[in-house]
Design an enzyme around this catalytic site. Structure first.
Site, mmCIF file in Angstrom:
data_model
loop_
_atom_site.group_PDB
_atom_site.id
_atom_site.type_symbol
_atom_site.label_atom_id
_atom_site.label_comp_id
_atom_site.label_asym_id
_atom_site.label_seq_id
_atom_site.Cartn_x
_atom_site.Cartn_y
_atom_site.Cartn_z
ATOM 1 N N GLU A 157 0.827 -1.478 -0.106
ATOM 2 C CA GLU A 157 0.369 -0.407 0.306
ATOM 3 C C GLU A 157 0.743 0.815 -0.234
ATOM 4 O O GLU A 157 0.397 1.774 -0.910
ATOM 5 C CB GLU A 157 -0.780 0.321 1.308
ATOM 6 C CG GLU A 157 -2.437 -1.495 1.047
ATOM 7 C CD GLU A 157 -3.171 -0.994 0.114
ATOM 8 O OE1 GLU A 157 -3.098 -1.145 -1.115
ATOM 9 O OE2 GLU A 157 -3.675 0.068 0.950
ATOM 10 N N THR A 211 -6.266 8.269 -5.341
ATOM 11 C CA THR A 211 -6.055 8.373 -4.217
ATOM 12 C C THR A 211 -5.096 10.040 -4.015
ATOM 13 O O THR A 211 -5.086 10.381 -2.880
ATOM 14 C CB THR A 211 -5.683 7.154 -3.110
ATOM 15 O OG1 THR A 211 -6.475 5.922 -2.589
ATOM 16 C CG2 THR A 211 -5.771 7.923 -1.674
HETATM 17 N N1 HSE Z 1 -7.518 6.850 4.564
HETATM 18 C C1 HSE Z 1 -7.458 6.993 2.962
HETATM 19 C C2 HSE Z 1 -7.742 7.657 2.422
HETATM 20 C C3 HSE Z 1 -8.074 5.732 1.926
HETATM 21 O O1 HSE Z 1 -8.359 8.005 2.519
HETATM 22 O O2 HSE Z 1 -6.628 8.141 1.623
HETATM 23 C C4 HSE Z 1 -8.215 5.188 0.588
HETATM 24 O O3 HSE Z 1 -8.498 4.050 0.258
#
Ligand code: HSE
Length: 343
Positions: A157, A211
């Site tokens: 990740e 993201t």
């Molecule tokens: N916590 C992360 C974000 C999850 O919101 O950027 C991304 O899937």
């Protein structure tokens, strides 16, 4: 309550015993579910797994592959993904597990079937990493802990999506997972009572929300008022999970005043979709992960279908986006072996 801490010594860890294990199967097939990260005020520290959607990996011992190496032999459902294992989330997680196990004498080939769209806010990269990590571990006899598997997935990740475990934690463990701390790494699985119903309405528009870009939209600092508001709602969210209270869970996940207000304007129609979900009877609604999928919660599947239809319509009318609704329950299992063979 179960907890996994980075510092717990594990006497059964393979590194404490033999390295270079022999495979116990010729091939294994694994599945890992989609995940909903953040759940509103749980940004980067809370996520859950949802059933029905996910990625599948078939991993085989391959005499044609150099010992200690892995190749990605096929990918279906995502033409853009790299076949280079060092640049593919499944490949990175698989290599990390091979390294932890000390695999040196056999070569492996991996085939990935993407059931999740990329960049959708449903933990697509985490599902591939989780399925790959569990596949390598299972091929060599399932000796690693869930904690080892989550850390391998987190490596993946960090390289492809960002250093956050709120997708990979629940993708591996199933259910709800709280990331208590990253330094040291500690996660707490949260048990939503088995006799309570919780239904997720996941509406994915035809729109990309990478993201990285959605993280760039976040504020560098937050005010005390917002901190108090989000902390209290996040605490209520955790309490609601443990009590199996879908109504409180919904209202808490709907109450993020830090992240959602910055990201929602980047998803065309999102604000109207949330209003449509609430008017149709949802207990709460927010962005799933970094988006663009929007998640609403309710406690019945029939209402879930109706709410999904209203949300899809709102995306089209207000955002000009076609969208697809899926009604899912909580996945309590996480990444799993679905078949194994010695043929
Ligand atoms: N916590 C992360 C974000 C999850 O919101 O950027 C991304 O899937």
């Amino acid at each position: 309550m179960l907890r996994f801490s980075f510092h717990s010594p594990n006497p059964n860890h393979p590194s404490a015993k033999t390295l270079d294990p022999s495979p116990v199967f010729r091939s294994v097939k694994t599945f890992a579910p989609a995940t909903v990260a953040n759940l509103g005020p749980g940004f980067d520290f809370l996520g859950c797994a949802v059933d029905g959607l996910g990625d599948v990996i078939t991993l085989s011992v391959d005499p044609g592959v150099a010992p200690g190496k892995i190749v990605i032999s096929s990918i279906s459902g995502a033409p853009k993904l790299s076949h280079n294992p060092l640049r593919n989330c499944a490949g990175i997680a698989a290599i990390e597990i091979m390294r932890k196990l000390g695999v040196r004498s056999v070569g492996l080939s991996l085939s990935l079937e993407k059931g999740l769209p990329l960049g959708s806010g449903l933990g697509s990269s985490a599902a591939s990493a989780a399925a790959a990590a569990v596949a390598v571990d299972a091929l060599f006899g399932s000796t690693l802990t869930a904690h080892d598997l989550v850390l391998a997935g987190l490596e993946s990740e960090a390289k492809v999506s960002g250093y956050h475990a709120d997708n990979i934690g629940p993708a591996i463990l199933g259910g709800f997972v709280l990331i208590r701390s990253y330094e040291p790494f500690e996660i707490l699985p949260l048990n939503f009572p088995a006799d309570r119903d919780l239904v997720f309405v996941l509406v994915s528009p035809d729109f990309e929300a990478p993201t990285k870009k959605m993280r760039e939209a976040l504020p560098a600092e937050v005010g005390m008022k917002e901190h108090i508001r989000n902390s209290s709602q996040a605490a209520a969210l955790v309490a609601a999970v443990l009590q199996g209270d879908a109504r409180v869970l919904g209202s808490a996940l709907s109450s993020d005043v830090i992240v959602e207000p910055k990201r929602a304007p980047l998803i065309p129609g999102m604000a109207a979709v949330k209003v449509a979900a609430m008017e149709a009877g949802a207990f709460g609604c927010t962005i799933s992960g970094a988006g663009p999928t929007v998640v609403a919660v309710i406690d019945g599947e029939q209402q879930g279908k109706e709410i999904g239809d209203r949300m899809v319509e709102a995306f089209l009318v207000n955002g000009g986006l076609r969208a697809k609704a899926t009604v899912s329950k909580l996945d309590r299992v996480g990444a799993r072996v679905i078949s194994s063979s010695n043929q």
